[in-house]
Design a protein around this motif. Structure first.
Motif, short mmCIF file in Angstrom:
data_model
loop_
_atom_site.label_atom_id
_atom_site.label_comp_id
_atom_site.label_asym_id
_atom_site.label_seq_id
_atom_site.Cartn_x
_atom_site.Cartn_y
_atom_site.Cartn_z
N ASN A 223 0.84 -1.13 -0.01
CA ASN A 223 0.04 -0.02 -0.05
C ASN A 223 0.89 1.19 0.05
O ASN A 223 0.34 2.39 -0.83
N SER A 224 1.90 1.12 0.71
CA SER A 224 2.74 2.51 0.66
C SER A 224 3.54 2.81 -0.67
O SER A 224 3.56 3.94 -0.85
N LEU A 225 3.79 1.72 -1.23
CA LEU A 225 4.60 1.63 -2.70
C LEU A 225 3.73 2.24 -3.58
O LEU A 225 3.91 3.02 -4.32
N THR A 226 2.18 1.71 -3.53
CA THR A 226 1.08 2.04 -4.35
C THR A 226 0.85 3.76 -4.36
O THR A 226 0.93 4.28 -5.25
N GLN A 227 0.82 4.14 -3.12
CA GLN A 227 0.65 5.56 -2.75
C GLN A 227 1.60 6.28 -3.27
O GLN A 227 1.57 7.25 -3.86
N MET A 228 3.17 5.91 -3.06
CA MET A 228 4.28 6.54 -3.73
C MET A 228 4.07 6.70 -5.18
O MET A 228 4.49 7.79 -5.50
N ALA A 229 3.71 5.65 -5.75
CA ALA A 229 3.77 5.42 -7.18
C ALA A 229 2.45 6.27 -7.66
O ALA A 229 2.61 7.07 -8.67
N GLU A 230 1.41 6.25 -7.25
CA GLU A 230 0.06 7.09 -7.63
C GLU A 230 0.28 8.67 -7.33
O GLU A 230 -0.19 9.18 -8.25
N GLU A 231 1.11 8.95 -6.28
CA GLU A 231 1.31 10.31 -6.25
C GLU A 231 2.08 10.97 -7.37
O GLU A 231 2.02 12.11 -8.03
N THR A 232 3.32 10.15 -7.83
CA THR A 232 3.87 10.58 -9.10
C THR A 232 3.18 10.41 -10.27
O THR A 232 3.17 11.67 -10.83
N VAL A 233 2.18 9.72 -10.45
CA VAL A 233 1.56 9.44 -11.62
C VAL A 233 0.46 10.68 -11.76
O VAL A 233 0.16 11.40 -12.68
N LEU A 234 0.00 11.04 -10.50
CA LEU A 234 -1.02 12.06 -10.32
C LEU A 234 -0.36 13.44 -10.76
O LEU A 234 -1.18 14.38 -11.46
N THR A 235 0.85 13.50 -10.25
CA THR A 235 1.42 14.84 -10.34
C THR A 235 2.11 14.89 -11.91
O THR A 235 1.69 16.00 -12.35
N GLU A 236 2.51 13.85 -12.48
CA GLU A 236 3.12 13.99 -13.73
C GLU A 236 1.91 14.03 -14.79
O GLU A 236 2.21 14.82 -16.10
N LEU A 237 0.86 13.38 -14.68
CA LEU A 237 0.05 13.10 -15.98
C LEU A 237 -1.32 13.68 -15.66
O LEU A 237 -1.84 14.50 -16.78
N VAL A 238 -1.89 13.31 -14.62
CA VAL A 238 -3.41 14.03 -14.51
C VAL A 238 -3.39 15.56 -14.02
O VAL A 238 -4.23 16.30 -14.57
N TYR A 239 -2.54 15.84 -13.26
CA TYR A 239 -2.56 17.34 -12.86
C TYR A 239 -1.63 18.21 -13.18
O TYR A 239 -0.83 18.90 -12.58
N SER A 240 -1.25 17.99 -14.55
CA SER A 240 -0.35 19.00 -15.17
C SER A 240 -1.00 19.39 -16.52
O SER A 240 -2.03 19.20 -16.92
#
Length: 113
Positions: free
Chosen positions: A96-113
């Motif tokens: 769960n911790s790794l998933t949260q780390m990866a998802e934070e990166t994805v949201l920053t790079e792709l979704v909220y840019s």
């Protein structure tokens, strides 16, 4: 291009339809749509009017899923998970911790840019 019209009261309205068919969008596509609606209204309207919104959201979804897989693979090699059979709760917490780390990166790079 020939347009047809329909009458409503004293006004003639063009019969316009979107050529793009409805597609299934996942979590990241819906988050991207919400972000565009609230923070990038001009881009949202432009994509919606041109009929490219669904394809844009589908592309974001596909890219986000691929990026999540790559990030999870990289994070698992950097931070190996404990043995699932001996300590399942620690394994779940770690994943769960790794998933949260990866998802934070994805949201920053792709979704909220």
């Amino acid at each position: 291009m020939e347009l047809t019209y329909h009458r409503k009261g004293d006004y003639l309205f063009p019969n316009l339809t979107l050529a793009e068919e409805s597609v299934q969008i996942g979590k990241y596509g819906m988050l991207r749509r919400t972000y565009l609606k609230e923070h990038r209204k001009n881009l949202y309207q432009s994509l919606l009017i041109s009929g490219k919104l669904d394809s844009h959201l589908q592309e974001i979804e596909k890219s986000a899923q691929g990026r999540m897989e790559n990030l999870m693979d990289g994070l698992l090699t950097t931070y190996p998970a404990p043995d699932k059979e001996t300590d399942p709760m620690a394994w779940t917490a770690h994943m769960n911790s790794l998933t949260q780390m990866a998802e934070e990166t994805v949201l920053t790079e792709l979704v909220y840019s």
